[in-house]
Motif scaffolding. Structure first.
Motif, PDB file in Angstrom:
ATOM      1  N   UNK A  23      -5.169   1.643  -0.525  1.00 32.01           N
ATOM      2  CA  UNK A  23      -5.091   2.214   0.816  1.00 32.01           C
ATOM      3  C   UNK A  23      -3.637   2.150   1.272  1.00 32.01           C
ATOM      4  N   UNK A  24      -3.107   3.275   1.748  1.00 33.83           N
ATOM      5  CA  UNK A  24      -1.703   3.352   2.156  1.00 33.83           C
ATOM      6  C   UNK A  24      -1.600   3.590   3.656  1.00 33.83           C
ATOM      7  N   UNK A  25      -0.748   2.812   4.306  1.00 37.93           N
ATOM      8  CA  UNK A  25      -0.376   3.056   5.693  1.00 37.93           C
ATOM      9  C   UNK A  25       1.095   3.455   5.692  1.00 37.93           C
ATOM     10  N   UNK A  26       1.388   4.652   6.161  1.00 37.41           N
ATOM     11  CA  UNK A  26       2.766   5.120   6.235  1.00 37.41           C
ATOM     12  C   UNK A  26       3.206   5.229   7.679  1.00 37.41           C
ATOM     13  N   UNK A  27       4.400   4.741   7.991  1.00 40.85           N
ATOM     14  CA  UNK A  27       4.900   4.803   9.366  1.00 40.85           C
ATOM     15  C   UNK A  27       6.217   5.569   9.398  1.00 40.85           C
ATOM     16  N   UNK A  28       6.408   6.345  10.441  1.00 46.85           N
ATOM     17  CA  UNK A  28       7.631   7.109  10.645  1.00 46.85           C
ATOM     18  C   UNK A  28       7.891   7.231  12.136  1.00 46.85           C
ATOM     19  N   UNK A  70       7.069  -0.846 -10.138  1.00 46.73           N
ATOM     20  CA  UNK A  70       7.637  -2.071  -9.567  1.00 46.73           C
ATOM     21  C   UNK A  70       6.727  -2.696  -8.508  1.00 46.73           C
ATOM     22  N   UNK A  71       5.842  -1.894  -7.947  1.00 45.78           N
ATOM     23  CA  UNK A  71       4.925  -2.423  -6.936  1.00 45.78           C
ATOM     24  C   UNK A  71       3.734  -3.152  -7.554  1.00 45.78           C
ATOM     25  N   UNK A  72       3.478  -2.941  -8.858  1.00 43.98           N
ATOM     26  CA  UNK A  72       2.380  -3.640  -9.540  1.00 43.98           C
ATOM     27  C   UNK A  72       1.062  -3.492  -8.782  1.00 43.98           C
ATOM     28  N   UNK A  73       0.691  -2.259  -8.545  1.00 42.71           N
ATOM     29  CA  UNK A  73      -0.500  -1.980  -7.733  1.00 42.71           C
ATOM     30  C   UNK A  73      -1.785  -2.372  -8.451  1.00 42.71           C
ATOM     31  N   UNK A  74      -2.714  -2.911  -7.677  1.00 44.19           N
ATOM     32  CA  UNK A  74      -4.041  -3.264  -8.161  1.00 44.19           C
ATOM     33  C   UNK A  74      -5.095  -2.627  -7.259  1.00 44.19           C
ATOM     34  N   UNK A  75      -6.290  -2.278  -7.817  1.00 40.26           N
ATOM     35  CA  UNK A  75      -7.336  -1.647  -6.999  1.00 40.26           C
ATOM     36  C   UNK A  75      -7.664  -2.471  -5.765  1.00 40.26           C
ATOM     37  N   UNK A  76      -7.843  -1.764  -4.660  1.00 39.19           N
ATOM     38  CA  UNK A  76      -8.253  -2.407  -3.419  1.00 39.19           C
ATOM     39  C   UNK A  76      -7.117  -2.926  -2.573  1.00 39.19           C
ATOM     40  N   UNK A  77      -5.891  -2.814  -3.041  1.00 42.56           N
ATOM     41  CA  UNK A  77      -4.767  -3.332  -2.273  1.00 42.56           C
ATOM     42  C   UNK A  77      -4.417  -2.429  -1.095  1.00 42.56           C
ATOM     43  N   UNK A  78      -3.749  -3.027  -0.127  1.00 39.23           N
ATOM     44  CA  UNK A  78      -3.279  -2.309   1.045  1.00 39.23           C
ATOM     45  C   UNK A  78      -1.759  -2.219   0.965  1.00 39.23           C
ATOM     46  N   UNK A  79      -1.226  -0.981   1.074  1.00 32.86           N
ATOM     47  CA  UNK A  79       0.195  -0.720   0.869  1.00 32.86           C
ATOM     48  C   UNK A  79       0.807  -0.172   2.150  1.00 32.86           C
ATOM     49  N   UNK A  80       1.973  -0.688   2.523  1.00 37.09           N
ATOM     50  CA  UNK A  80       2.719  -0.161   3.669  1.00 37.09           C
ATOM     51  C   UNK A  80       3.930   0.611   3.163  1.00 37.09           C
ATOM     52  N   UNK A 100       5.231  12.123   3.710  1.00 38.15           N
ATOM     53  CA  UNK A 100       4.008  11.583   3.126  1.00 38.15           C
ATOM     54  C   UNK A 100       3.897  11.654   1.615  1.00 38.15           C
ATOM     55  N   UNK A 101       4.905  12.154   0.937  1.00 39.61           N
ATOM     56  CA  UNK A 101       4.789  12.375  -0.504  1.00 39.61           C
ATOM     57  C   UNK A 101       4.501  11.127  -1.311  1.00 39.61           C
ATOM     58  N   UNK A 102       5.251  10.054  -1.075  1.00 39.01           N
ATOM     59  CA  UNK A 102       5.039   8.829  -1.845  1.00 39.01           C
ATOM     60  C   UNK A 102       3.686   8.208  -1.525  1.00 39.01           C
ATOM     61  N   UNK A 103       3.320   8.171  -0.237  1.00 41.51           N
ATOM     62  CA  UNK A 103       2.029   7.605   0.140  1.00 41.51           C
ATOM     63  C   UNK A 103       0.862   8.357  -0.472  1.00 41.51           C
ATOM     64  N   UNK A 104       0.960   9.685  -0.505  1.00 41.62           N
ATOM     65  CA  UNK A 104      -0.101  10.488  -1.111  1.00 41.62           C
ATOM     66  C   UNK A 104      -0.138  10.294  -2.618  1.00 41.62           C
ATOM     67  N   UNK A 105       1.026  10.138  -3.221  1.00 48.91           N
ATOM     68  CA  UNK A 105       1.089   9.900  -4.658  1.00 48.91           C
ATOM     69  C   UNK A 105       0.410   8.575  -5.011  1.00 48.91           C
ATOM     70  N   UNK A 106       0.741   7.508  -4.276  1.00 48.61           N
ATOM     71  CA  UNK A 106       0.171   6.201  -4.568  1.00 48.61           C
ATOM     72  C   UNK A 106      -1.329   6.174  -4.321  1.00 48.61           C
ATOM     73  N   UNK A 107      -1.750   6.724  -3.184  1.00 43.49           N
ATOM     74  CA  UNK A 107      -3.183   6.710  -2.863  1.00 43.49           C
ATOM     75  C   UNK A 107      -3.969   7.665  -3.752  1.00 43.49           C
ATOM     76  N   UNK A 108      -3.325   8.687  -4.276  1.00 44.14           N
ATOM     77  CA  UNK A 108      -4.013   9.658  -5.111  1.00 44.14           C
ATOM     78  C   UNK A 108      -4.150   9.236  -6.564  1.00 44.14           C
ATOM     79  N   UNK A 109      -3.291   8.311  -7.020  1.00 46.06           N
ATOM     80  CA  UNK A 109      -3.322   7.900  -8.419  1.00 46.06           C
ATOM     81  C   UNK A 109      -3.734   6.450  -8.619  1.00 46.06           C
ATOM     82  N   UNK A 110      -3.954   5.721  -7.546  1.00 48.85           N
ATOM     83  CA  UNK A 110      -4.402   4.331  -7.649  1.00 48.85           C
ATOM     84  C   UNK A 110      -5.427   4.089  -6.549  1.00 48.85           C
TER      85      UNK A 110
END
Length: 413
Positions: free
Chosen positions: A196-201, A166-176, A183-193
């Motif tokens: 760059x992911x910024x995660x805040x908690x 649903x996020x329609x990720x493309x190379x080089x994008x920045x994700x929040x 960190x599971x989702x952020x690591x999944x997204x950055x590891x398979x696409x």
């Protein structure tokens, strides 16, 4: 005043509940059919309180050992109670609007300092506790069951894949990732696409674990986890995702939340908000849950989210309702928790164990019988930010499944 036994007599119509009181007498409620549950009352005061505030009396009574379950377990007891209550309340009147607004005014105010305290209350518990009942990736939100036979690990992986599509990720994008958890989702997204992911908690414990996981997986340069409030961010992102965090925003802050999403999103950006929701319109948070589990938490109705989304200038590009997925997720969590109960007891105490049994079992019953669901709301600034049909979601999920297999083969080699 109505007594607790009279209250139970009016509540339990299907199934069977037997209450052994402190004087050795047995009281039977229901129609004699399954499920059958028998409880032993040790403190008669609990029954008196039940007539006034059933959920609080039952929850505190179980936590404090004021009654024990002789036949069945807490999961069966709460399923029986919630199922009967839901059937009877289907045609009952909701809270008056003025009462709902008054209660939520006091309990839904979550400025930065209170939001941090509320998060710490639940998410800064021992990391070991969550490891004992969550999946290996520590996904503490609704899984996505494509078949009834999916195990928890599979369903949580499918949830991450569904969100990625649903996020329609493309190379080089920045994700929040707002409310990034461990960190599971952020690591999944950055590891398979190639993104760059910024995660805040706001959880110090989750932040510590997420950063350590990023370092250990070699993704620290692409997955940046920060201990900060999303409201303090100023950079812009191509994609924004938030999973299981919106429940902690508070009604009074919905406008603030969606305005911030709008401000942080690029002109052609896409956001996905995954949140527990209610199907029966605005309400109030269960008093026991609010006191012991999620202070400041609130499960929204779509009718409460949509006006704030519209006022923020965001376009709703897709809404999906996940109905029984969370009930199945909670079933798995409860079973795992009970398998490791002795280990949880070593970390905390018997009262804590009972509190979490009641929490997990009660939430499962609510998702099965009481109109609790999960909303996945896709948002954008522009109407043409996503394809015109939903076929791309299934197609992209297949692509991501193939990426996962290639990644697993690479790791194995």
């Amino acid at each position: 005043m109505i007594s607790g036994l009279t209250f139970l007599g009016g509540l339990i119509r299907t199934g069977t509940l037997v209450v052994n009181d402190e004087n050795g007498r047995s009281h039977r409620f229901g129609d004699g059919t399954a499920p059958h549950v028998r409880i032993q009352i040790h403190d008669p005061a609990m029954l008196r309180r039940m007539a006034v505030n059933p959920s609080m009396a039952l929850g505190e009574g179980y936590m404090n050992g004021q009654f024990d379950i002789i036949d069945g377990d807490v999961r069966t007891l709460l399923d029986l109670g919630v199922k009967n209550y839901a059937r009877q309340s289907a045609h009952a009147h909701h809270w008056p609007v003025w009462a709902t607004r008054l209660i939520n005014f006091f309990y839904q105010h979550n400025p930065r300092n209170r939001a941090r305290r509320n998060v710490a209350h639940h998410y800064d518990l021992s990391e070991e506790l969550y490891r004992l009942f969550l999946d290996a990736d520590r996904q503490y939100s609704c899984a996505y069951f494509q078949t009834p036979d999916d195990d928890l690990e599979t369903a949580q992986r499918q949830k991450k894949r569904h969100l990625a599509a649903k996020l329609l990720l493309q190379p080089g994008q920045k994700v929040l990732d707002i409310g990034c958890g461990w960190g599971g989702l952020g690591l999944y997204l950055s590891g398979h696409a190639d993104v760059e992911v910024v995660g805040v908690t706001l959880s110090e414990e989750q932040h510590k674990v997420a950063r350590a996981r990023a370092e250990a997986s070699g993704l620290a340069q692409r997955a940046d986890f920060r201990l900060t409030d999303y409201r303090d961010l100023s950079e812009r992102f191509d994609r924004i995702v938030s999973v299981g965090m919106f429940e902690h925003v508070g009604l009074k802050h919905y406008d603030e939340y969606f305005r911030k999403v709008y401000d942080l999103l690029t002109d052609d950006g896409v956001a996905v908000v995954h949140t527990i929701g209610r199907t029966d319109g605005p309400g109030v948070t269960n008093s026991w849950i609010r006191k012991y589990i999620f202070p400041g938490g609130y499960v929204p109705a779509l009718s409460e989210m949509m006006p704030a989304i519209e006022r923020a200038g965001l376009v709703v590009t897709d809404v999906e309702i996940l109905r029984l997925h969370y009930a199945e997720t909670l079933k798995h969590w409860y079973e795992r928790f009970m398998e490791h109960r002795k280990e949880v007891l070593a970390l905390y105490d018997e009262r804590f164990c009972r509190m979490w049994e009641f929490y997990l079992a009660g939430c499962e019953a609510s998702f099965r019988h009481w109109g609790q669901v999960v909303f996945q709301v896709q948002l954008a600034r522009r109407q043409d930010a996503v394809p015109l049909t939903r076929d791309y979601i299934t197609d992209t999920e297949r692509e991501w499944a193939a990426r996962e297999r290639r990644h697993e083969l690479h790791v194995a080699c």
